[in-house]
Design a protein around this motif. Sequence first.
Motif, mmCIF file in Angstrom:
data_model
loop_
_atom_site.group_PDB
_atom_site.id
_atom_site.type_symbol
_atom_site.label_atom_id
_atom_site.label_comp_id
_atom_site.label_asym_id
_atom_site.label_seq_id
_atom_site.Cartn_x
_atom_site.Cartn_y
_atom_site.Cartn_z
ATOM 1 N N MET A 1 -6.948 -0.528 -5.656
ATOM 2 C CA MET A 1 -7.036 0.701 -6.408
ATOM 3 C C MET A 1 -6.792 1.876 -5.451
ATOM 4 S SD MET A 1 -10.206 2.289 -8.578
ATOM 5 C CE MET A 1 -11.318 2.602 -7.249
ATOM 6 N N THR A 2 -5.912 2.770 -5.843
ATOM 7 C CA THR A 2 -5.599 3.946 -5.054
ATOM 8 C C THR A 2 -6.606 5.043 -5.364
ATOM 9 O OG1 THR A 2 -3.254 3.408 -5.165
ATOM 10 C CG2 THR A 2 -3.819 5.646 -4.534
ATOM 11 N N THR B 1 -6.485 10.067 -1.740
ATOM 12 C CA THR B 1 -5.408 9.481 -0.939
ATOM 13 C C THR B 1 -4.055 9.842 -1.530
ATOM 14 O OG1 THR B 1 -6.848 7.637 -0.333
ATOM 15 C CG2 THR B 1 -4.480 7.320 -0.027
ATOM 16 N N GLN B 2 -3.919 9.712 -2.842
ATOM 17 C CA GLN B 2 -2.641 10.027 -3.483
ATOM 18 C C GLN B 2 -2.349 11.521 -3.408
ATOM 19 O OE1 GLN B 2 -0.426 7.607 -4.531
ATOM 20 N NE2 GLN B 2 0.864 9.402 -4.406
ATOM 21 N N MET C 1 -0.061 7.376 -9.419
ATOM 22 C CA MET C 1 -1.213 6.482 -9.567
ATOM 23 C C MET C 1 -0.962 5.459 -10.668
ATOM 24 S SD MET C 1 -4.487 8.890 -8.780
ATOM 25 C CE MET C 1 -5.605 7.508 -8.632
ATOM 26 N N ARG C 2 -0.283 5.867 -11.746
ATOM 27 C CA ARG C 2 0.049 4.923 -12.816
ATOM 28 C C ARG C 2 1.005 3.852 -12.304
ATOM 29 N NH1 ARG C 2 -1.484 7.398 -17.834
ATOM 30 N NH2 ARG C 2 -1.520 9.633 -17.542
ATOM 31 N N LEU C 3 1.986 4.259 -11.520
ATOM 32 C CA LEU C 3 2.964 3.310 -10.998
ATOM 33 C C LEU C 3 2.349 2.367 -9.973
ATOM 34 C CD1 LEU C 3 6.035 5.699 -10.627
ATOM 35 C CD2 LEU C 3 5.608 4.010 -12.431
ATOM 36 N N ALA C 4 1.297 2.815 -9.295
ATOM 37 C CA ALA C 4 0.645 1.995 -8.281
ATOM 38 C C ALA C 4 -0.267 0.940 -8.885
ATOM 39 C CB ALA C 4 -0.155 2.882 -7.329
#
Length: 157
Positions: free
Chosen positions: A1-2, A6-7, A74-77
């Motif tokens: 989980m990011t 951080t993002q 975040m969605r793509l990660a």
Amino acid sequence: MTLLRTQLGNTLRGHRLRQRRTLRDVSGAARVSLGYLSEVERGQKEASSELLASICDALDVELADLLAEVSLEMRLAEPGRRPVRPVALAGVGAGVGAGVGSRPGSPDDDPAAAAADDATETASAAAEAPVAEPALALVGGGQPARAGARPAVSLAA
């Protein structure tokens, strides 16, 4: 989980590097210490909204655009997450700007026909793209607020 911090840091660093600017330059323009900005970029510090706004101003980036970019990243990660449906905004989409550039004899000349077309477009758009449930909702059941009273807030899961 990011992590969000951080993002946010990665995205801020990306904007700074694309502009070929140094930490010292941006920290001076944002009135933030160089060390603190470095920690924000590395995701070690949780930046306040005021600090983010100041850094965005220094980078000439809209805060809303930064947050949208971070949200997308975040969605793509997170590949296993369920898709989030777009939220419809009142006054945005079908029917806005009706009549501008319309042709003579088109439904825009007849207000009743234009309203019917808008209703059809709105209904079909609503059927195609369901609205996401809000994460934050005002509670009160449509009751008028008392003077000086603050609305209750409910966090939805």
